[in-house]
Motif scaffolding. Structure first.
Motif, PDB file in Angstrom:
ATOM      1  N   MET A 151     -31.364 -30.861  33.452  1.00  6.92           N
ATOM      2  CA  MET A 151     -31.865 -30.704  32.087  1.00  6.92           C
ATOM      3  C   MET A 151     -31.132 -29.573  31.374  1.00  6.92           C
ATOM      4  N   LYS A 152     -30.929 -28.481  32.109  1.00  2.00           N
ATOM      5  CA  LYS A 152     -30.249 -27.332  31.504  1.00  2.00           C
ATOM      6  C   LYS A 152     -28.829 -27.701  31.082  1.00  2.00           C
ATOM      7  N   SER A 154     -42.359 -24.496  30.717  1.00  2.00           N
ATOM      8  CA  SER A 154     -42.201 -23.293  29.880  1.00  2.00           C
ATOM      9  C   SER A 154     -41.649 -22.127  30.695  1.00  2.00           C
ATOM     10  N   ARG A 155     -42.103 -22.044  31.955  1.00  2.00           N
ATOM     11  CA  ARG A 155     -41.614 -20.972  32.813  1.00  2.00           C
ATOM     12  C   ARG A 155     -40.126 -21.166  33.098  1.00  2.00           C
ATOM     13  N   GLU A 156     -39.750 -22.383  33.333  1.00  4.76           N
ATOM     14  CA  GLU A 156     -38.365 -22.692  33.689  1.00  4.76           C
ATOM     15  C   GLU A 156     -37.432 -22.611  32.471  1.00  4.76           C
ATOM     16  N   PRO A 166     -36.246 -16.858  24.380  1.00  2.73           N
ATOM     17  CA  PRO A 166     -35.864 -17.484  23.108  1.00  2.73           C
ATOM     18  C   PRO A 166     -34.755 -18.517  23.273  1.00  2.73           C
ATOM     19  N   ASN A 167     -34.268 -18.693  24.527  1.00  6.00           N
ATOM     20  CA  ASN A 167     -33.179 -19.660  24.700  1.00  6.00           C
ATOM     21  C   ASN A 167     -33.629 -21.105  24.504  1.00  6.00           C
ATOM     22  N   TYR A 168     -34.876 -21.312  24.887  1.00  9.86           N
ATOM     23  CA  TYR A 168     -35.360 -22.693  24.830  1.00  9.86           C
ATOM     24  C   TYR A 168     -36.611 -22.784  23.964  1.00  9.86           C
ATOM     25  N   THR A 222     -36.590 -27.851  18.519  1.00  6.99           N
ATOM     26  CA  THR A 222     -36.988 -27.755  19.926  1.00  6.99           C
ATOM     27  C   THR A 222     -36.097 -28.691  20.737  1.00  6.99           C
ATOM     28  N   GLN A 223     -35.869 -28.301  22.002  1.00  7.50           N
ATOM     29  CA  GLN A 223     -34.975 -29.139  22.819  1.00  7.50           C
ATOM     30  C   GLN A 223     -35.744 -30.065  23.740  1.00  7.50           C
TER      31      GLN A 223
END
Ligand code: ADP
Ligand code: MG
Length: 700
Positions: A473-474, A509-511, A515-517, A543-544
């Motif tokens: 995903m990243k 959300s933790r992963e 502010p990057n995601y 939002t991604q």
């Protein structure tokens, strides 16, 4: 003289008033005819005898030869049960009766050789058989009618009242005696020779008392063919009558709108399938019969442009057209897309939904009635009585399975002459099923996706691989793509689903921290305004990741979203998985669908997942779905009485269905009024069928 098959079942020797009542109430058997058409569920090979030491703990129905060596009564909570020891040369088992003990005790003798038949149970280290069918071996040999023995449908009440399979078989035998087994032929000689079918009488005899497995197979084929043939005949006749009776508007010419659009403004080359379907629609519209057509096409196959160009044919002939969609989101999307196409052609188009302002509504109403408005797009709001057209020539319904038959027919009455109707669906119905369910509609299929689409890569991953999925995903987000993560929402356990969703949201959300995601979340418990807001952020690319329940199944169109992750994928149905996957693959980028599951999977779940990974063809997926779930569950088929088949099976007998449709079509093409001597039998049978409604109430 032949026996009248409409004779009430009471008159059959061996039936009597009590049994007649039970047969009526439990199996709906009123007449001799009904009894003949009580087809067995299955057959058992009664030539095979088991030894007691061969029995397996599988509850199978078996036949055993042996002797009763003793009886005893065993007390139980209520009353007592009768137990007999039953032996052969390999071992011992028990026969058990909970009812009718006195009679059993008196009629069975120790020391004689019996043949028993029934289901075996394994309990406390012993095999037993409750309420076996039992007869003396000498009698059994005399009675052995055929190798394959028919097992009839039954109910608990019937077996409790002593109407066992043996009793039904005896009654059936009596019926064949009285009628001498002669039944009127119901298929024409031409078909009989063509398909080498066995006669009606032979088929009925062998379906009940198969002489050989081969004859049984031929009997089954003939009766299945007959059942499907008459259903198809009925549907095709209905369709023909419709065409001859219901005059529609004729769109004589292909004019400026269509030609200009086709030459100068078509944004892409049409696929061959789109061209073919447009020709089919053009033929319908050019005839003076009302068009009544179903357009099937997978998600993304390009139905909208076909709908639009059909509307242009209407406009070219001076008519108004409308397009109705099931949700406001979809209507707005259609409106926005089509408005662009209308602009260069100078076509007036409006949108009408539940949230259209009253003042705008008034203007729309006016312009519809005076004919200034050419195309109207909208939701159910189109159906309101206040919405009146000057001359509606074509009504199109998108995603028709979400509308009821009533709503569709309401569209018909928007005019004195009914408008031409085109209904579209992205829930592919396998052709065989469509033939039976929508046999009275004409069907067009777009079976080709526009060129250049990259097939969506679909994979199955276990929850234990989640870290790898996060990594993937990243990488995708780094490439600028967006991602859906969908959680199941099943009514019964809504609370748990909600918890799953929130837990999932937290771990995502933790992963993927700010502010990057940025992450959107949409679920059924949110206020509509909040939902819209979150959705909007995702659409705009703010939002991604979109974490959601299946609310996103229809309508959302975010071409930049290239990954669909479906959590607990084993809990979704196949068609739903396919629809969800259709949310990605809309842009130029390679898209992915990841099906996440735990390791515990049922056989059906495995099949569903494998099918998704293997195929992206909506029709193929629908076929598998049909096999897994049966036709009753497929959308839109519940109301259809057509599926109450007596002997044929719409899934397994697909080839016979197609064959029967082919014959029905050809016969009606050559001889629409069925006047040729060879077709007399069809006409007669068909008339009877209209009288009795259920086809097996008249056939024979
Ligand atoms: P659906 O059948 O699911 O309603 P749409 O009509 O929304 O599909 O079409 C999906 C997308 O494919 C739209 O963006 C449409 O513009 C595009 N499209 C349709 N036909 C073609 C074609 N022949 N070539 C390229 N793109 C097409
Ligand atoms: Mg569509």
């Amino acid at each position: 003289m032949s026996v009248n098959l409409q004779t009430p079942i009471d008159y059959l020797k061996g039936v009597g008033p009590n049994r007649a009542d039970l047969l009526r109430s439990e199996l709906g058997i009123q007449t001799y005819q009904d009894l003949i058409n009580l087809f067995p569920n299955r057959y058992i090979d009664r030539t095979r005898y088991y030894k007691i030491n061969e029995l397996q703990r599988n509850n199978a129905e078996v036949q055993i030869i042996g002797k009763i060596t003793g009886f005893r009564e065993v007390a139980q909570k209520r009353g007592k049960r009768l137990v007999a020891d039953f032996r052969d040369d390999t071992g011992m088992m028990e026969l058990v009766w909970f009812r009718g003990q006195k009679w059993i005790r008196e009629s069975l003798k120790t020391g004689k050789t019996y043949v028993i038949f029934g289901k075996t149970n394994w309990f406390a280290g012993k095999f037993s058989m409750p309420h076996p069918e039992i007869e003396l071996q000498s009698e059994h040999e005399r009675n052995l009618r055929s190798a394959m023995q028919a097992i009839y449908p039954s109910t608990e009440k019937l077996s409790n009242k002593g109407i066992t399979n043996k009793v039904v078989t005896n009654i059936m035998q009596q019926l064949f005696l009285e009628t001498k087994g002669r039944f009127v032929e119901t298929l024409p000689a031409s078909i009989m020779t063509d398909l080498k079918l066995i006669s009606k009488s032979d088929a009925l005899f062998n379906i009940h008392f198969p002489k050989t497995p081969e004859l049984l197979a031929r009997a089954q084929f003939r009766l299945k063919f007959e059942e499907l043939f008459y259903i198809q005949l009925q549907l095709i006749i209905k369709n023909l009558i419709h065409k001859s009776k219901i005059k529609g508007f004729t769109f004589d010419k292909v004019g400026d709108y269509f030609n200009t659009f086709y030459k100068d403004h078509l944004p892409f080359e049409l696929t061959n399938a789109q061209k073919r379907v447009l020709k089919e629609i053009r033929n319908d519209l050019g005839s003076n019969a009302q068009m009544n057509r179903l357009l099937q096409g997978d998600v993304g196959s390009g139905k909208t442009i076909v709908a639009f160009m059909s509307m242009l044919m209407g406009l070219d002939n001076g008519f108004q057209c409308c397009l109705m969609a099931p949700t406001a989101i979809l209507s707005v999307q259609h409106y926005q897309g089509l408005q662009e196409l209308c602009k260069p052609l100078g076509i007036s188009i409006s949108l009408l939904t539940g949230s259209t302002k009253t003042s705008d509504r008034k203007i729309i109403h006016q312009n519809l009635e005076n004919g200034n408005l050419q195309i109207l797009i909208g939701t159910h709001a189109l159906l309101e009585d206040k919405v009146k057209f000057k001359n509606l020539g074509l009504a199109i319904v998108d995603e028709q399975h979400r509308f009821g038959v009533k709503q569709r027919s309401k569209l018909w009455h928007k005019n004195e002459l009914p408008p031409n109707v085109l209904v579209m669906t992205a829930t592919p119905i396998p052709r065989t099923l469509a033939m039976s369910v929508y046999g009275d509609l004409d069907i067009s299929v777009i079976d080709e996706l526009p060129a250049g689409r990259k097939p969506i890569k679909t994979v199955h991953r276990y929850d234990s691989n989640r870290l790898k999925v996060f990594k993937f995903m990243k990488d995708e987000i780094a490439l600028g793509r967006q991602i859906y993560i969908v959680y199941p929402l099943i009514q019964e356990s809504e609370k748990m689903d909600y918890k799953d969703l929130m837990d999932g949201y937290e771990s995502v959300s933790r992963e993927f921290p700010m502010p990057n995601y940025h992450i959107s979340i949409v679920h059924g418990k949110m206020k509509p305004a909040d939902k819209d807001y979150e959705m909007e952020r995702f659409v705009k690319g703010e939002t991604q990741i979109m974490v959601a329940t299946t609310v996103i199944e229809v309508g959302v169109n975010v071409p930049n979203a290239s990954v669909m992750i479906i959590e607990s994928a084993e809990r979704f149905g196949l068609s739903q998985l396919h629809q969800l996957r259709g949310r990605v693959g809309r842009g130029a980028e390679q898209s992915y669908c990841i099906l996440m599951t735990s390791h515990k999977l049922s056989q059906d779940s495995k099949t569903r997942l494998e099918t998704m990974v293997r195929s992206s063809d909506g029709f193929e997926i629908a076929e598998v779905d049909l096999k897994l779930r049966g036709p009753g569950d497929i959308m839109g088929t519940q109301q259809s009485g057509v599926l109450n088949l007596r002997i044929a099976d719409i899934v397994k007998d697909k080839d016979i269905l197609e064959q029967s449709r082919y014959y029905a079509k050809n016969i009606l093409k050559l001889d629409p009024s069925l006047i040729s001597p060879d077709h007399k039998v069809i006409l007669h049978t068909y008339r009877q069928m209209s009288k009795y409604r259920n086809i097996w109430n008249y056939i024979s």
